[in-house]
Design a protein around this motif. Structure first.
Motif, PDB file in Angstrom:
ATOM      1  N   GLY A 196      -2.411 -13.059   1.626  1.00 54.56           N
ATOM      2  CA  GLY A 196      -1.029 -13.280   1.240  1.00 54.56           C
ATOM      3  C   GLY A 196      -0.714 -12.889  -0.186  1.00 54.56           C
ATOM      4  O   GLY A 196       0.457 -12.767  -0.559  1.00 54.56           O
ATOM      5  N   GLN A 197      -1.745 -12.674  -1.008  1.00 53.51           N
ATOM      6  CA  GLN A 197      -1.531 -12.307  -2.416  1.00 53.51           C
ATOM      7  C   GLN A 197      -1.700 -10.816  -2.681  1.00 53.51           C
ATOM      8  O   GLN A 197      -1.503 -10.354  -3.808  1.00 53.51           O
ATOM      9  CB  GLN A 197      -2.493 -13.095  -3.301  1.00 53.51           C
ATOM     10  N   ILE A 198      -2.048 -10.069  -1.650  1.00 54.27           N
ATOM     11  CA  ILE A 198      -2.276  -8.625  -1.848  1.00 54.27           C
ATOM     12  C   ILE A 198      -0.995  -7.929  -2.301  1.00 54.27           C
ATOM     13  O   ILE A 198      -1.029  -7.062  -3.190  1.00 54.27           O
ATOM     14  CB  ILE A 198      -2.797  -7.987  -0.540  1.00 54.27           C
ATOM     15  N   HIS A 254       4.346  -0.740   3.538  1.00 55.27           N
ATOM     16  CA  HIS A 254       4.803  -0.608   2.151  1.00 55.27           C
ATOM     17  C   HIS A 254       3.668  -0.233   1.194  1.00 55.27           C
ATOM     18  O   HIS A 254       3.800  -0.402  -0.031  1.00 55.27           O
ATOM     19  CB  HIS A 254       5.453  -1.909   1.681  1.00 55.27           C
ATOM     20  N   ALA A 255       2.587   0.261   1.757  1.00 56.21           N
ATOM     21  CA  ALA A 255       1.431   0.613   0.908  1.00 56.21           C
ATOM     22  C   ALA A 255       1.768   1.703  -0.109  1.00 56.21           C
ATOM     23  O   ALA A 255       1.153   1.776  -1.178  1.00 56.21           O
ATOM     24  CB  ALA A 255       0.265   1.063   1.794  1.00 56.21           C
ATOM     25  N   GLY A 312       1.849  -5.202  -6.395  1.00 54.48           N
ATOM     26  CA  GLY A 312       3.244  -4.996  -6.798  1.00 54.48           C
ATOM     27  C   GLY A 312       4.074  -4.265  -5.767  1.00 54.48           C
ATOM     28  O   GLY A 312       4.988  -3.500  -6.115  1.00 54.48           O
ATOM     29  N   LEU A 313       3.784  -4.481  -4.480  1.00 58.31           N
ATOM     30  CA  LEU A 313       4.510  -3.781  -3.417  1.00 58.31           C
ATOM     31  C   LEU A 313       5.964  -4.236  -3.365  1.00 58.31           C
ATOM     32  O   LEU A 313       6.277  -5.407  -3.580  1.00 58.31           O
ATOM     33  CB  LEU A 313       3.842  -4.038  -2.070  1.00 58.31           C
ATOM     34  N   ASN A 314       6.865  -3.297  -3.036  1.00 52.17           N
ATOM     35  CA  ASN A 314       8.298  -3.590  -2.955  1.00 52.17           C
ATOM     36  C   ASN A 314       8.742  -3.715  -1.504  1.00 52.17           C
ATOM     37  O   ASN A 314       8.230  -3.012  -0.621  1.00 52.17           O
ATOM     38  CB  ASN A 314       9.116  -2.483  -3.627  1.00 52.17           C
ATOM     39  N   MET A 369       0.102  -8.258   7.787  1.00 54.02           N
ATOM     40  CA  MET A 369      -0.767  -7.106   7.549  1.00 54.02           C
ATOM     41  C   MET A 369      -0.011  -5.797   7.829  1.00 54.02           C
ATOM     42  O   MET A 369      -0.193  -4.788   7.129  1.00 54.02           O
ATOM     43  CB  MET A 369      -2.016  -7.191   8.421  1.00 54.02           C
ATOM     44  N   LYS A 370       0.833  -5.810   8.871  1.00 54.78           N
ATOM     45  CA  LYS A 370       1.639  -4.623   9.166  1.00 54.78           C
ATOM     46  C   LYS A 370       2.596  -4.325   8.027  1.00 54.78           C
ATOM     47  O   LYS A 370       2.823  -3.161   7.671  1.00 54.78           O
ATOM     48  CB  LYS A 370       2.413  -4.840  10.468  1.00 54.78           C
ATOM     49  N   GLU A 371       3.181  -5.384   7.449  1.00 58.24           N
ATOM     50  CA  GLU A 371       4.085  -5.216   6.308  1.00 58.24           C
ATOM     51  C   GLU A 371       3.374  -4.537   5.144  1.00 58.24           C
ATOM     52  O   GLU A 371       3.923  -3.641   4.493  1.00 58.24           O
ATOM     53  CB  GLU A 371       4.628  -6.572   5.862  1.00 58.24           C
ATOM     54  N   LEU A 372       2.137  -4.963   4.899  1.00 63.68           N
ATOM     55  CA  LEU A 372       1.369  -4.341   3.816  1.00 63.68           C
ATOM     56  C   LEU A 372       1.139  -2.862   4.095  1.00 63.68           C
ATOM     57  O   LEU A 372       1.224  -2.017   3.190  1.00 63.68           O
ATOM     58  CB  LEU A 372       0.023  -5.046   3.641  1.00 63.68           C
ATOM     59  N   GLY A 373       0.845  -2.551   5.350  1.00 64.90           N
ATOM     60  CA  GLY A 373       0.623  -1.147   5.717  1.00 64.90           C
ATOM     61  C   GLY A 373       1.882  -0.311   5.574  1.00 64.90           C
ATOM     62  O   GLY A 373       1.828   0.829   5.067  1.00 64.90           O
TER      63      GLY A 373
END
Length: 588
Positions: free
Chosen positions: A136-138, A163-164, A143-145, A157-161
């Motif tokens: 949750g802190q990745i 907005h990577a 600093g992803l937007n 995890m999909k959200e991180l992918g």
């Protein structure tokens, strides 16, 4: 340790130690309180309020001498899910209800029961919580937007992918500076709190060189007020209370577990002894009062409690001081906290997640390759991919079923006969073999609890070994420590079936608990008071008197020392008279 004993022998030097340890822990608690609040989906100041109010109340009313209470990482997934689904106002209600539940648990002396939760379950959900906190802190670390927060792990995890590509190098550098300081501070500056030092240095660097390039607490949540909020009772309607009962129960259970684990750790470090039921009551009071000041649920914090002890704490005064220190910092320095970058908060929570992951214990249980390993993995997976409620429920159900299976396997039923080569002619299973078994007396040794998980095995084992041919059934219950109503029902069925065809049932060595069950259910009376014996030898002597002497004539099994005479027509009468007169036997 009782409440009054927590201050026995208290003196001025102990007060000085409490002041120092309270100051140190208070400084450490400030960044953690804000970080836990942000990760839980609420404003950072709510974590500060919790640290102040709950910290003071838990130390005042709790049952541990050194416990430090406040918001903890273990609560993050639960609180975040509640905020996402029900909102902040309902979170306050859930916390208040959880406080009531904890007080009830303490009053009914359920403190010791919480510790019965199997270790693989606690390790599994703790490791799962650590994964959720870390992942949750990745987004803040990089600093992803545009990253939206979801309740479930896979969606996040999909959200991180997705907005990577929006990685902010300034946030990454800020977070990196904070992380390096946190990791190196214990080695090079052990007396300084690494988390606080990391936040200060990285915040200053970001303000001087990356001003406006990195998201801060102020830009995300607004300015942190420098006062406690006004006392306010949440709007509790009956519908809201009913809706929040299940979340409140999960908060209460996890809070109870965490606080008692922390108290146990403190006991191990100091040689003291906490009062588990008083600890639950103290936790309950804190969680009832804290929401009235806008705070989130709290519990005992293991890391801060350990730091409190290492800093020289002598009494609960240190925990009270720690809350006062946080309050003073809130009043004096709250506006400055608004400039802290979110990227500086992320490494703190990542390190907390790493430290709470129970990785060594996790690997240790996996290496055993037992049913506990499976229980651990399933609890861990369910915590990460579903929610903590499901994980704990399934974990406890599995643990219960595995326990029943193990206990059922522990019950043994063996057909035995006296060993003439033993000094006291002790009964042994290896004496029963083809051509050497009494046709009229069947003797069984039952070893293990006779309960619902094993009762069927008891019934089958006796039926399978052919006891139905015998006239007398002797059950040796000296190794049966426990009998429940299911075990009693199976025994009753066996007795009824045996008596229906004219058989006799004898019991020897019956322990107090099973004997009490038999008396309450009436089976004791059905079997017959004179059919209960303290020793196997007495029961065998009684059985030999009631044999069908005609069936003994010509018998060549000779399993008892009396068999030689009983099988002979000329000596049988004298032997029977001798047995009736003496009524005693050396068999054990």
């Amino acid at each position: 340790m009782k409440g009054r004993g927590r201050f026995d022998g208290y003196h001025l030097s102990a007060f000085r130690k409490d002041m120092v340890s309270g100051l140190i822990v208070g400084i450490i608690a400030i960044p953690l309180g804000m970080a836990f609040a942000i990760a839980s989906g609420v404003r950072p100041e709510y974590g500060i309020y919790t640290t102040i109010v709950a910290g003071i109340l838990i130390s005042t009313f709790g049952g541990s001498k050194f416990q430090i209470g406040g918001p903890t990482g273990a609560f993050i997934p639960i609180l975040f899910a509640i905020v996402m689904q029900y909102g902040y106002e309902n979170l306050l209600i859930a916390g208040f209800l959880a406080g009531i539940m904890l007080i009830v648990m303490g009053l009914f002396k359920l403190g010791s029961l919480i510790t019965f939760i199997p270790r693989p379950v606690t390790i599994g959900f703790t490791a799962g919580i650590a994964v959720i906190i870390f992942s949750g802190q990745i987004a803040n670390f990089l600093g992803l937007n545009g990253v939206e927060k979801h309740e479930d792990f896979l969606s996040n995890m999909k959200e991180l992918g997705f907005h990577a590509s929006t990685v902010n190098s300034y946030s990454l550098l800020t977070a990196g500076i904070c992380l390096v300081i946190i990791l190196l501070a214990p080695r090079f500056m052990p007396k300084l709190p690494g988390a606080l030092l990391g936040i200060v240095v990285s915040s200053v660097v970001a303000a001087l060189f990356f001003n406006g390039e990195v998201a801060t607490i102020g830009s995300a949540y607004g300015t942190i007020p420098s006062t406690l909020p006004a006392f306010r009772i949440p709007d509790m309607t009956w519908e809201r209370i009913v809706n929040m009962l299940q979340p409140a129960f999960i908060i209460a259970m996890l809070g109870g577990i965490e606080s008692l684990l922390s108290a146990v750790v403190a006991d191990g470090m100091t040689g003291s002894r906490h009062n588990s039921n008083r600890e639950l009551i103290g936790q309950g009071i804190a969680n009832m009062i804290t929401p009235l000041f806008g705070g989130i649920p709290a519990t005992g914090a293991i890391a801060r409690t350990a730091t409190n002890i290492k800093s020289g704490a002598a009494s609960p005064i240190s925990g009270i001081v720690h809350g006062i220190v946080v309050f003073l910092v809130l009043i004096l320095f709250a506006p400055y906290a608004s400039h802290i970058p979110l990227a500086s908060m992320a490494p703190i929570l990542m390190v907390v997640a790493w430290n709470m992951s129970e990785r060594h214990a996790f690997i240790h249980v996996l290496k055993t390759k037992t049913s506990d390993s499976l229980l651990l993995v399933i609890t861990f997976i369910l915590t990460v991919f579903t929610n903590l409620t499901t994980a704990v429920e399934v974990g406890l159900l599995m643990a219960f079923l595995l326990f029943v299976k193990r206990m059922s396997q522990s019950l043994t039923v063996e057909k035995v006969l006296p060993d003439p080569n033993h000094k006291h002619e002790k009964v042994r299973a290896n004496m029963v073999y083809e051509g050497h078994d009494c046709p009229q007396i069947s003797i069984y040794t039952i070893d293990g609890p006779l309960f619902f998980g094993a009762a069927h095995k008891f019934d089958l084992e006796i039926m399978d070994t052919g006891q139905q041919r015998a006239k007398i059934l002797l059950l040796r219950l000296g190794k049966v420590p426990l009998m429940d109503t299911t075990g009693e029902a199976n025994l009753t069925a066996l007795v009824k079936a045996f008596q229906k065809r004219g058989g006799m049932v004898l019991l020897s060595g019956t322990q107090p608990q099973p004997l009490q069950v038999l008396k309450k259910t009436g089976l004791h009376e059905r079997i017959g008071t004179n059919h209960f014996f303290a020793h196997t030898g007495e029961a065998i002597s009684y059985a030999l008197i009631h044999l069908d002497s005609n069936k003994c004539l010509g018998c060549k099994h000779f399993v008892f020392r009396e068999c030689t005479a009983l099988s002979n027509t000329e000596t049988q009468y004298d032997t029977s008279l001798s047995l009736e007169k003496n009524g005693n036997n050396k068999f054990i």
